[in-house]
Design a protein around this motif. Structure first.
Motif, mmCIF file in Angstrom:
data_model
loop_
_atom_site.group_PDB
_atom_site.id
_atom_site.type_symbol
_atom_site.label_atom_id
_atom_site.label_comp_id
_atom_site.label_asym_id
_atom_site.label_seq_id
_atom_site.Cartn_x
_atom_site.Cartn_y
_atom_site.Cartn_z
ATOM 1 N N GLY A 155 0.838 -1.188 0.000
ATOM 2 C CA GLY A 155 0.000 0.000 0.000
ATOM 3 C C GLY A 155 0.871 1.236 0.000
ATOM 4 N N ASP A 156 0.255 2.403 0.137
ATOM 5 C CA ASP A 156 1.019 3.657 0.082
ATOM 6 C C ASP A 156 1.617 3.994 1.445
ATOM 7 O OD1 ASP A 156 -1.342 4.143 1.353
ATOM 8 O OD2 ASP A 156 -1.872 5.915 0.160
ATOM 9 N N HIS A 157 2.366 3.044 1.979
ATOM 10 C CA HIS A 157 3.026 3.198 3.279
ATOM 11 C C HIS A 157 4.310 2.401 3.257
ATOM 12 C CE1 HIS A 157 1.657 -0.899 4.128
ATOM 13 N NE2 HIS A 157 0.469 -0.518 3.701
ATOM 14 N N LEU A 158 5.220 2.731 4.171
ATOM 15 C CA LEU A 158 6.524 2.067 4.228
ATOM 16 C C LEU A 158 6.823 1.541 5.626
ATOM 17 C CD1 LEU A 158 8.577 4.729 2.207
ATOM 18 C CD2 LEU A 158 7.598 2.595 1.340
ATOM 19 N N ASP A 159 5.771 1.256 6.408
ATOM 20 C CA ASP A 159 5.980 0.884 7.801
ATOM 21 C C ASP A 159 6.140 -0.616 8.018
ATOM 22 O OD1 ASP A 159 3.419 0.069 7.303
ATOM 23 O OD2 ASP A 159 2.445 1.484 8.667
ATOM 24 N N GLY A 160 6.174 -1.388 6.935
ATOM 25 C CA GLY A 160 6.417 -2.815 7.068
ATOM 26 C C GLY A 160 5.292 -3.601 7.695
ATOM 27 N N ARG A 161 4.085 -3.088 7.641
ATOM 28 C CA ARG A 161 2.960 -3.789 8.266
ATOM 29 C C ARG A 161 2.688 -5.124 7.565
ATOM 30 N NH1 ARG A 161 -1.684 0.576 6.894
ATOM 31 N NH2 ARG A 161 0.095 1.902 7.467
ATOM 32 N N THR A 162 2.058 -6.041 8.301
ATOM 33 C CA THR A 162 1.727 -7.361 7.769
ATOM 34 C C THR A 162 0.245 -7.636 7.963
ATOM 35 O OG1 THR A 162 2.235 -8.484 9.856
ATOM 36 C CG2 THR A 162 4.031 -8.245 8.250
ATOM 37 N N SER A 163 -0.210 -8.695 7.322
ATOM 38 C CA SER A 163 -1.610 -9.113 7.431
ATOM 39 C C SER A 163 -1.681 -10.627 7.259
ATOM 40 C CB SER A 163 -2.473 -8.418 6.372
ATOM 41 O OG SER A 163 -3.791 -8.950 6.363
ATOM 42 N N ASP A 164 -2.650 -11.251 7.945
ATOM 43 C CA ASP A 164 -2.851 -12.689 7.771
ATOM 44 C C ASP A 164 -4.081 -12.974 6.912
ATOM 45 O OD1 ASP A 164 -4.902 -12.041 9.465
ATOM 46 O OD2 ASP A 164 -4.345 -13.436 11.062
ATOM 47 N N GLY A 218 5.283 3.611 -5.480
ATOM 48 C CA GLY A 218 5.165 5.064 -5.551
ATOM 49 C C GLY A 218 5.581 5.731 -4.257
ATOM 50 N N ALA A 219 5.179 5.138 -3.114
ATOM 51 C CA ALA A 219 5.552 5.707 -1.813
ATOM 52 C C ALA A 219 7.063 5.639 -1.599
ATOM 53 C CB ALA A 219 4.814 4.966 -0.695
ATOM 54 N N TYR A 220 7.669 4.505 -2.015
ATOM 55 C CA TYR A 220 9.115 4.376 -1.844
ATOM 56 C C TYR A 220 9.870 5.351 -2.739
ATOM 57 C CZ TYR A 220 13.837 2.526 -2.086
ATOM 58 O OH TYR A 220 15.202 2.413 -2.052
ATOM 59 N N ASN A 221 9.431 5.510 -3.966
ATOM 60 C CA ASN A 221 10.129 6.401 -4.896
ATOM 61 C C ASN A 221 10.031 7.866 -4.485
ATOM 62 O OD1 ASN A 221 10.913 4.218 -6.417
ATOM 63 N ND2 ASN A 221 9.347 4.487 -7.993
ATOM 64 N N ALA A 222 9.080 8.181 -3.611
ATOM 65 C CA ALA A 222 8.940 9.559 -3.117
ATOM 66 C C ALA A 222 9.906 9.871 -1.986
ATOM 67 C CB ALA A 222 7.504 9.796 -2.649
ATOM 68 N N THR A 223 10.616 8.851 -1.473
ATOM 69 C CA THR A 223 11.593 9.072 -0.409
ATOM 70 C C THR A 223 12.948 9.453 -1.008
ATOM 71 O OG1 THR A 223 12.361 6.764 -0.365
ATOM 72 C CG2 THR A 223 10.407 7.319 0.965
ATOM 73 N N PRO A 253 15.284 4.635 -7.867
ATOM 74 C CA PRO A 253 13.861 4.323 -7.876
ATOM 75 C C PRO A 253 13.574 2.879 -8.283
ATOM 76 C CG PRO A 253 14.460 5.606 -9.807
ATOM 77 C CD PRO A 253 15.669 5.577 -8.930
ATOM 78 N N LEU A 254 12.511 2.348 -7.718
ATOM 79 C CA LEU A 254 12.024 1.029 -8.123
ATOM 80 C C LEU A 254 11.185 1.166 -9.385
ATOM 81 C CD1 LEU A 254 10.842 -0.325 -4.630
ATOM 82 C CD2 LEU A 254 12.940 -0.952 -5.860
ATOM 83 N N PRO A 255 11.232 0.182 -10.262
ATOM 84 C CA PRO A 255 10.434 0.276 -11.493
ATOM 85 C C PRO A 255 8.941 0.097 -11.195
ATOM 86 C CG PRO A 255 11.481 -1.868 -11.349
ATOM 87 C CD PRO A 255 12.040 -1.053 -10.217
ATOM 88 N N ARG A 256 8.102 0.904 -11.842
ATOM 89 C CA ARG A 256 6.660 0.732 -11.722
ATOM 90 C C ARG A 256 6.256 -0.562 -12.418
ATOM 91 N NH1 ARG A 256 4.675 5.483 -9.049
ATOM 92 N NH2 ARG A 256 2.767 4.224 -9.003
ATOM 93 N N GLN A 257 5.251 -1.243 -11.849
ATOM 94 C CA GLN A 257 4.829 -2.537 -12.374
ATOM 95 C C GLN A 257 3.328 -2.552 -12.649
ATOM 96 O OE1 GLN A 257 7.299 -4.997 -9.223
ATOM 97 N NE2 GLN A 257 7.043 -6.250 -11.075
#
Length: 436
Positions: free
Chosen positions: A281-290, A370-375, A382-386
């Motif tokens: 998602g548009d976050h970089l906090d390393g969250r997880t989900s089950d 997108g969030a990572y490339n804004a840092t 930059p990471l390539p868009r996919q």
């Protein structure tokens, strides 16, 4: 249990006599080594192999090698040639014939994989999510593994089947008959695009129950232990149960009709599991989900017979997979295609195929990129868009003998690794299959 089993041999007598007979049998009509009519390159071992099967021990020795070269395009625009292969040695032991255990058998298979894939030059190395592989046999690294080690029990006149042991997901779920070299057209596609679902040659501790509840209809459910340590090359024969991360539950409903005298297979499946995965998602906090669920279908139907021969003719197929939630990397997969068995009267054992597949990267992955490339780090590297990848393949299988085939193929990959800035690629491949 072992002592009881051997006790059964002493009292029954017949299984022991059958095994002993293969030591002295020398079937006059046994196929010699390198006979083109034999299913095995080394023949019937002067009748001993058939005698072993009659006793309840069926052995298999198989080899698959896949070569590929990039003709044009790809990330590095390299024309390098890569080769990957797999040896598989297996034994199916019929416990009913050997030890008078009705409806029971054991399967043991050891695989060894080696080599490299041209995907190393084809795909963008910085892509967060990988695409398909043009050499499906290369996956999971050069290592020897215990790939199958399970016990199966058939009950109620084979209406109920129970299976327990080390089982790859694709042994029982989402399977399809395929001779394609591209991974996107092989069996058990949820194992390629779903989280924590391991295809051959990776095995997991698992249990599968199947009920054939009506003619041509079955339903099955599985319970698979999720343990990423199974992926480590050092753990090819490790049967550990520690470090489990969760449980996978696949369910499949199947219909296997014969329509106008021609076979078909229709499968609809659902899976869910409770292992934590990275939530994009548009976050970089390393969250997880089950939250990890998915749906799949497999359709394969022969639609013509050549000159009235149902062993020859046209078969159509399609497969699809949808993965839910922000943990999905590939959230949509779809393929369609056709195969033809025995296209020429002079070569009735040959077959040909053509297929087209579509893979879509989850929008949440692109939001993360997108969030990572804004840092600041992303601005420097930059990471390539996919977005999506499209794979196509056409092959022709030349069955030189009953035990040896050569299968040249031509593949086209649009947007390799789902990165549209990577040049579309043409790949020339060849598969060699042999049974010893």
């Amino acid at each position: 249990m072992p002592s009881q089993a051997f006790k059964g041999i002493k009292t029954g007598g017949a299984p022991l006599a059958i095994i002993g007979s293969f030591m002295i049998a020398g079937a006059a009509n046994a196929a010699p080594a390198f006979s083109p009519t034999s299913p095995y390159m080394f023949g019937d071992w002067n009748g001993h192999r058939t005698a072993l099967e009659d006793a309840g021990v069926a052995l298999s020795f198989d080899y698959t090698g896949e070569a590929a070269s990039i003709l044009d395009g790809g990330y590095s625009d390299s024309h390098t040639l890569k080769y990957a292969d797999q040896f598989a040695v297996g034994a199916n032991v019929d416990l009913e014939r050997l030890f008078d255990v009705p409806g029971a058998d054991v399967q043991i298979t050891v695989t060894n994989r080696n080599g490299h894939s041209v995907n190393e030059q084809l795909s963008d190395p910085d892509a967060v999510v990988g695409g398909s592989s043009v050499q499906e046999v290369q996956g999971r690294g050069p290592v020897t593994r215990l790939t199958q080690f399970w016990y199966r029990q058939r009950l109620l006149d084979d209406a109920l089947t129970l299976k327990l042991g080390r089982i790859p997901f694709g042994d029982d779920f989402a399977g399809i008959d395929s001779h394609f070299q591209n991974l996107a057209f092989g069996g058990a596609q949820p194992g390629n695009w779903g989280n924590d679902i391991y295809n051959w040659p990776i095995a997991q501790w698992a249990a599968v129950a199947r009920a054939d509840f009506a003619p041509d209809w079955y339903a099955q459910i599985g319970v698979f232990d999720i343990n990423d340590s199974n992926l480590d090359n050092d753990n090819g024969f490790d049967l550990r149960t520690s470090d489990s991360e969760g449980t996978l539950f696949p369910v499949e409903l199947g219909y296997t009709p014969t329509l106008n005298g021609l076979p078909g297979s229709y499968k609809l499946g659902f899976y869910t599991h409770d292992a934590d995965n990275r939530a994009y998602g548009d976050h970089l906090d390393g969250r997880t989900s089950d939250t990890n669920t998915g749906l799949y279908y497999v359709v394969q139907q022969q639609v013509t017979a050549r000159d009235g021969d149902p062993q020859r003719g046209l078969t159509l197929f399609s497969m699809g997979n949808a993965n839910h939630g922000d943990t999905a990397r590939i959230d949509r997969y779809l393929s369609v295609g056709a195969t033809y068995q025995g296209p020429f009267d002079a070569r009735p054992q040959d077959d040909a195929g053509i297929g087209l597949a579509y893979l879509r990267v989850n929008d949440d992955v692109d939001d993360y990129i997108g969030a990572y490339n804004a840092t600041p780090a992303g601005a420097l590297s930059p990471l390539p868009r996919q977005g999506h990848e499209v794979d196509a393949e056409i092959y022709y299988s030349v069955n030189l003998t009953n035990y040896l085939s050569v299968r040249p193929n031509l593949q086209y990959v649009a947007n390799p690794s789902a990165v549209d800035s990577v040049d579309d690629a043409w790949v020339l491949g060849t598969t060699l299959s042999a049974s010893f």
